[in-house]
Design a protein around this motif. Structure first.
Motif, PDB file in Angstrom:
ATOM      1  N   LEU A  39       0.819  -1.204   0.000  1.00 51.07           N
ATOM      2  CA  LEU A  39       0.000   0.000   0.000  1.00 51.07           C
ATOM      3  C   LEU A  39       0.855   1.257   0.000  1.00 51.07           C
ATOM      4  N   ALA A  40       2.049   1.190   0.592  1.00 53.26           N
ATOM      5  CA  ALA A  40       2.947   2.340   0.637  1.00 53.26           C
ATOM      6  C   ALA A  40       4.350   1.856   0.942  1.00 53.26           C
ATOM      7  N   SER A  41       5.337   2.574   0.402  1.00 54.29           N
ATOM      8  CA  SER A  41       6.742   2.277   0.671  1.00 54.29           C
ATOM      9  C   SER A  41       7.501   3.593   0.700  1.00 54.29           C
ATOM     10  N   VAL A  42       8.151   3.898   1.825  1.00 56.97           N
ATOM     11  CA  VAL A  42       8.823   5.178   2.013  1.00 56.97           C
ATOM     12  C   VAL A  42      10.216   4.928   2.572  1.00 56.97           C
ATOM     13  N   ASP A  43      11.213   5.642   2.060  1.00 47.80           N
ATOM     14  CA  ASP A  43      12.577   5.547   2.567  1.00 47.80           C
ATOM     15  C   ASP A  43      12.819   6.589   3.655  1.00 47.80           C
ATOM     16  N   ALA A  44      13.509   6.178   4.712  1.00 47.41           N
ATOM     17  CA  ALA A  44      13.920   7.086   5.785  1.00 47.41           C
ATOM     18  C   ALA A  44      15.389   7.430   5.573  1.00 47.41           C
ATOM     19  N   TYR A  45      15.683   8.714   5.493  1.00 47.83           N
ATOM     20  CA  TYR A  45      17.053   9.154   5.233  1.00 47.83           C
ATOM     21  C   TYR A  45      17.780   9.486   6.524  1.00 47.83           C
ATOM     22  N   ALA A  46      19.102   9.406   6.470  1.00 47.83           N
ATOM     23  CA  ALA A  46      19.924   9.520   7.670  1.00 47.83           C
ATOM     24  C   ALA A  46      19.782  10.865   8.364  1.00 47.83           C
ATOM     25  N   ALA A  47      19.608  11.953   7.608  1.00 45.71           N
ATOM     26  CA  ALA A  47      19.569  13.281   8.208  1.00 45.71           C
ATOM     27  C   ALA A  47      18.233  13.593   8.865  1.00 45.71           C
ATOM     28  N   ASP A  48      17.213  12.770   8.661  1.00 44.37           N
ATOM     29  CA  ASP A  48      15.879  13.049   9.167  1.00 44.37           C
ATOM     30  C   ASP A  48      15.657  12.436  10.538  1.00 44.37           C
ATOM     31  N   VAL A  49      15.056  13.226  11.439  1.00 43.64           N
ATOM     32  CA  VAL A  49      14.615  12.701  12.717  1.00 43.64           C
ATOM     33  C   VAL A  49      13.305  11.937  12.532  1.00 43.64           C
ATOM     34  N   PHE A  50      12.416  12.507  11.712  1.00 39.28           N
ATOM     35  CA  PHE A  50      11.104  11.919  11.474  1.00 39.28           C
ATOM     36  C   PHE A  50      10.961  11.505  10.020  1.00 39.28           C
ATOM     37  N   THR A  51      10.286  10.412   9.806  1.00 40.03           N
ATOM     38  CA  THR A  51       9.747  10.058   8.502  1.00 40.03           C
ATOM     39  C   THR A  51       8.299   9.671   8.741  1.00 40.03           C
ATOM     40  N   SER A  52       7.360  10.347   8.080  1.00 44.15           N
ATOM     41  CA  SER A  52       5.949  10.031   8.302  1.00 44.15           C
ATOM     42  C   SER A  52       5.206  10.038   6.977  1.00 44.15           C
ATOM     43  N   PHE A  53       4.143   9.244   6.923  1.00 45.69           N
ATOM     44  CA  PHE A  53       3.302   9.200   5.738  1.00 45.69           C
ATOM     45  C   PHE A  53       1.936   8.651   6.125  1.00 45.69           C
ATOM     46  N   ASP A  54       0.927   9.015   5.327  1.00 47.92           N
ATOM     47  CA  ASP A  54      -0.437   8.570   5.571  1.00 47.92           C
ATOM     48  C   ASP A  54      -0.804   7.465   4.583  1.00 47.92           C
ATOM     49  N   VAL A  55      -1.594   6.518   5.049  1.00 48.37           N
ATOM     50  CA  VAL A  55      -1.991   5.376   4.226  1.00 48.37           C
ATOM     51  C   VAL A  55      -3.494   5.162   4.356  1.00 48.37           C
ATOM     52  N   GLY A  56      -4.185   5.029   3.217  1.00 45.92           N
ATOM     53  CA  GLY A  56      -5.597   4.694   3.246  1.00 45.92           C
ATOM     54  C   GLY A  56      -5.795   3.225   3.554  1.00 45.92           C
ATOM     55  N   VAL A  57      -6.741   2.928   4.427  1.00 46.77           N
ATOM     56  CA  VAL A  57      -6.997   1.539   4.850  1.00 46.77           C
ATOM     57  C   VAL A  57      -8.504   1.291   4.873  1.00 46.77           C
ATOM     58  N   ASN A  58      -8.850   0.037   4.947  1.00 47.61           N
ATOM     59  CA  ASN A  58     -10.249  -0.349   5.081  1.00 47.61           C
ATOM     60  C   ASN A  58     -10.573  -0.595   6.552  1.00 47.61           C
ATOM     61  N   PRO A  59     -11.684  -0.048   7.042  1.00 45.22           N
ATOM     62  CA  PRO A  59     -12.066  -0.307   8.436  1.00 45.22           C
ATOM     63  C   PRO A  59     -12.139  -1.801   8.729  1.00 45.22           C
ATOM     64  N   GLU A  60     -11.746  -2.158   9.931  1.00 40.97           N
ATOM     65  CA  GLU A  60     -11.761  -3.536  10.432  1.00 40.97           C
ATOM     66  C   GLU A  60     -10.745  -4.437   9.738  1.00 40.97           C
ATOM     67  N   GLY A  61      -9.789  -3.844   9.042  1.00 37.14           N
ATOM     68  CA  GLY A  61      -8.794  -4.658   8.359  1.00 37.14           C
ATOM     69  C   GLY A  61      -7.555  -4.892   9.205  1.00 37.14           C
ATOM     70  N   THR A  62      -6.736  -5.863   8.784  1.00 33.67           N
ATOM     71  CA  THR A  62      -5.455  -6.160   9.415  1.00 33.67           C
ATOM     72  C   THR A  62      -4.343  -5.826   8.431  1.00 33.67           C
ATOM     73  N   TYR A  63      -3.315  -5.123   8.910  1.00 40.06           N
ATOM     74  CA  TYR A  63      -2.250  -4.636   8.032  1.00 40.06           C
ATOM     75  C   TYR A  63      -0.886  -4.933   8.641  1.00 40.06           C
ATOM     76  N   PHE A  64       0.136  -4.836   7.805  1.00 41.39           N
ATOM     77  CA  PHE A  64       1.478  -5.225   8.198  1.00 41.39           C
ATOM     78  C   PHE A  64       2.469  -4.118   7.845  1.00 41.39           C
ATOM     79  N   ILE A  65       3.452  -3.915   8.723  1.00 43.60           N
ATOM     80  CA  ILE A  65       4.529  -2.956   8.476  1.00 43.60           C
ATOM     81  C   ILE A  65       5.845  -3.718   8.504  1.00 43.60           C
ATOM     82  N   GLU A  66       6.609  -3.549   7.458  1.00 47.06           N
ATOM     83  CA  GLU A  66       7.935  -4.164   7.369  1.00 47.06           C
ATOM     84  C   GLU A  66       8.982  -3.057   7.323  1.00 47.06           C
TER      85      GLU A  66
END
Length: 253
Positions: A39-66
């Motif tokens: 659903l989404a793939s974002v790279d975190a760079y060394a100089a950043d303290v934060f990396t954030s992004f929003d993802v659309g999901v379906n209510p009552e669903g189960t999701y995975f973060i790798e």
């Protein structure tokens, strides 16, 4: 691999945080899947303290973060020395956004907001300070994550702070232009009132240009559980509900 279950929300925000580095390479890649497709793939760079992004999901669903380290995504030779560093991963269920109500320039005028709020706002001048009131229902953790537009200059865009009921500063974070994000977190032990204060760049270089840029923040409250509070790191199971709406995990690559 981390798993999270969605309640009624149709969108979540993923925050990945770790100590910044002065090198320009990818520290990690964060992928969100539904078990069959990405659903989404974002790279975190060394100089950043934060990396954030929003993802659309379906209510009552189960999701995975790798989360994969820089070596796995084909980065540079100095990657292995950073592979054991701790990172923090937080998932927030996003509510329907609301807009600030002016005037809210003092504690007495503070906008009341709920325990799961997504606020859009804007400073009217370089000296404008926006106040928001949150009545904490009981013991737990309060997280405020602020974002605003950025450019390539290095200056302070704004500052976000959490105050106690008497207006005393509990914690705060500067929001700088290259990243445009800030986070403030407090743990509370009993029902109380907190105030969120957001100030503009107030006199810094290029302040005349950027003070009027809009900003947004998410406030989430997670009642006390067996998990540790944010600033001390989590000891939560990898699988958890985010209808509260926060799931936080501390882990090492």
């Amino acid at each position: 691999m981390f798993t999270f279950d969605v309640g009624s929300t149709s969108s979540v925000r993923v925050l990945y945080m770790r100590a910044p580095r002065s090198f320009q390479y990818n520290l990690a890649r964060i992928r969100v899947t539904d078990g069959t497709q990405e659903l989404a793939s974002v790279d975190a760079y060394a100089a950043d303290v934060f990396t954030s992004f929003d993802v659309g999901v379906n209510p009552e669903g189960t999701y995975f973060i790798e989360v994969t380290g820089c070596q796995e995504v084909g980065q540079y030779q100095d990657c292995p020395e950073h592979r054991s560093e701790q990172y923090e991963l937080i998932v927030i269920g996003l509510p329907t956004p609301t807009f600030e109500s002016e005037p809210n320039n003092s504690i007495a005028q503070a906008d009341p907001i709920g325990s799961n709020a997504w606020i859009f706002a804007q400073h009217s001048s370089k000296t404008d300070a926006d106040y928001f009131r949150f009545d904490v229902p009981g013991p737990g953790d309060v997280l405020v994550h602020l974002t605003r537009p950025v450019d390539n200059y290095v200056y302070t865009l704004s500052r976000i702070e959490i105050l106690d009921a008497n207006g005393n500063l509990l914690t705060g974070d500067d929001v700088f232009a290259p990243n445009g994000q800030g986070r403030a977190v407090v743990g509370v032990t009993s029902p109380s009132t907190l105030y969120i204060r957001v100030t503009s760049c107030a006199g810094g270089s290029r302040c005349d240009i950027v003070f009027s840029n809009p900003y947004q923040f998410v406030l989430s409250f997670r009642p006390a559980t067996s998990c540790e509070i944010f600033q001390d790191g989590f000891d939560c199971p990898a699988r958890a509900q985010i209808t509260d709406p926060i799931l936080g995990v501390s882990a090492s690559e």
